[in-house]
Motif scaffolding. Structure first.
Motif, short mmCIF file in Angstrom:
data_model
loop_
_atom_site.label_atom_id
_atom_site.label_comp_id
_atom_site.label_asym_id
_atom_site.label_seq_id
_atom_site.Cartn_x
_atom_site.Cartn_y
_atom_site.Cartn_z
N TRP A 97 58.56 69.80 -13.77
CA TRP A 97 59.99 69.88 -13.40
C TRP A 97 60.04 71.42 -12.43
O TRP A 97 59.31 72.06 -12.56
N ASP A 143 60.51 74.64 -4.94
CA ASP A 143 61.26 73.60 -5.68
C ASP A 143 62.75 73.31 -4.73
O ASP A 143 63.47 74.37 -4.77
N TYR A 192 60.66 66.17 -12.68
CA TYR A 192 59.99 65.27 -12.14
C TYR A 192 59.18 64.28 -12.71
O TYR A 192 59.24 64.32 -14.31
N ASP A 233 66.27 67.49 -5.34
CA ASP A 233 64.84 66.63 -5.34
C ASP A 233 64.21 66.46 -6.77
O ASP A 233 63.40 67.58 -6.80
N PHE A 234 64.65 65.65 -7.31
CA PHE A 234 64.09 65.61 -8.72
C PHE A 234 64.25 64.07 -9.32
O PHE A 234 64.82 63.11 -8.54
N ASP A 235 63.61 63.64 -10.41
CA ASP A 235 63.51 62.18 -10.58
C ASP A 235 64.47 61.68 -11.97
O ASP A 235 64.90 60.67 -11.95
#
Length: 211
Positions: A74, A22, A70, A26-28
């Motif tokens: 996650w 990960d 995400y 970088d995630f939503d």
């Protein structure tokens, strides 16, 4: 037959591509988790003589964490060049969460935010302070049991920007466990992704007062 017997050995020796780590930042979106403190005290905290479980501690809903997500799944325990927080940093979070929990949340979730430890704690504080706890749930005078949907309704009434798709109520056995609120990377309310939108399926959840 001899050729066939070599297949398991060849499979074991063949290099398998490693799953990518990960990546920090970088995630939503985020999930802000608010734990129902009396339930945690009954199950765990009382056995540890946790100070937050003393009557009059002032915490019914306590901040559990701010979790990068995400749209499906996650990240956790991301590699980051950011330094871990100091003892002073985690102690400064004591009004929201126990310092040990603050450190754990940084290691598991905060590193994935792409922020420094100070930046992550500032975001966590901003997110938590923007949520109003429904007045009936502050300093609960007696144990109550109510449908999870009514817990959601109370939070939406206290926070009109929230929607049913943006809040999730979880339970552990018969007790309320957490209220989880989904937020954009800018900490604005948003709908939860389907995998984070699973409400407690029990007809009622128990909300105990701190004894």
């Amino acid at each position: 037959m001899k050729a066939l017997s070599l297949i398991p050995l060849m499979a074991a020796l063949w290099p398998v591509p490693a799953l990518p780590d990960d990546i920090a930042g970088d995630f939503d979106y985020y999930v802000l988790s608010l734990g129902w403190q009396p339930g945690w005290c009954r199950a765990t905290g009382d056995k540890r003589d946790a100070p937050d479980c003393n009557p009059g501690s002032g915490r019914d809903f306590a901040v559990h964490g701010l979790w990068p997500q995400y749209e499906r799944g996650w990240p956790d325990y991301c590699k980051t060049a950011e330094r871990d927080p100091s003892r002073r940093d985690t102690q400064a979070m004591a009004d929201l969460m126990a310092p040990g929990l603050a450190l754990y949340q940084w290691r598991k979730h905060g590193r994935c935010s792409g922020l420094s430890a100070a930046g992550y704690y500032a975001a966590l504080r901003e997110a938590a302070e923007a949520v109003r706890i429904p007045a009936p749930f502050n300093d609960l005078g007696r144990d109550i049991a109510l449908p999870p949907a009514l817990v959601e309704d109370a939070f939406i009434e206290a926070n009109p920007d929230l929607t049913r798709d943006g809040i999730t109520v979880t339970c552990k056995a018969e007790a309320l466990a957490e209220v989880r609120i989904c937020l954009t990377r800018d900490l604005e309310p948003r709908a939860c992704a389907p995998d984070a939108r699973r409400d407690c399926s029990r007809p009622q959840v128990l909300m105990e007062r701190i004894r």
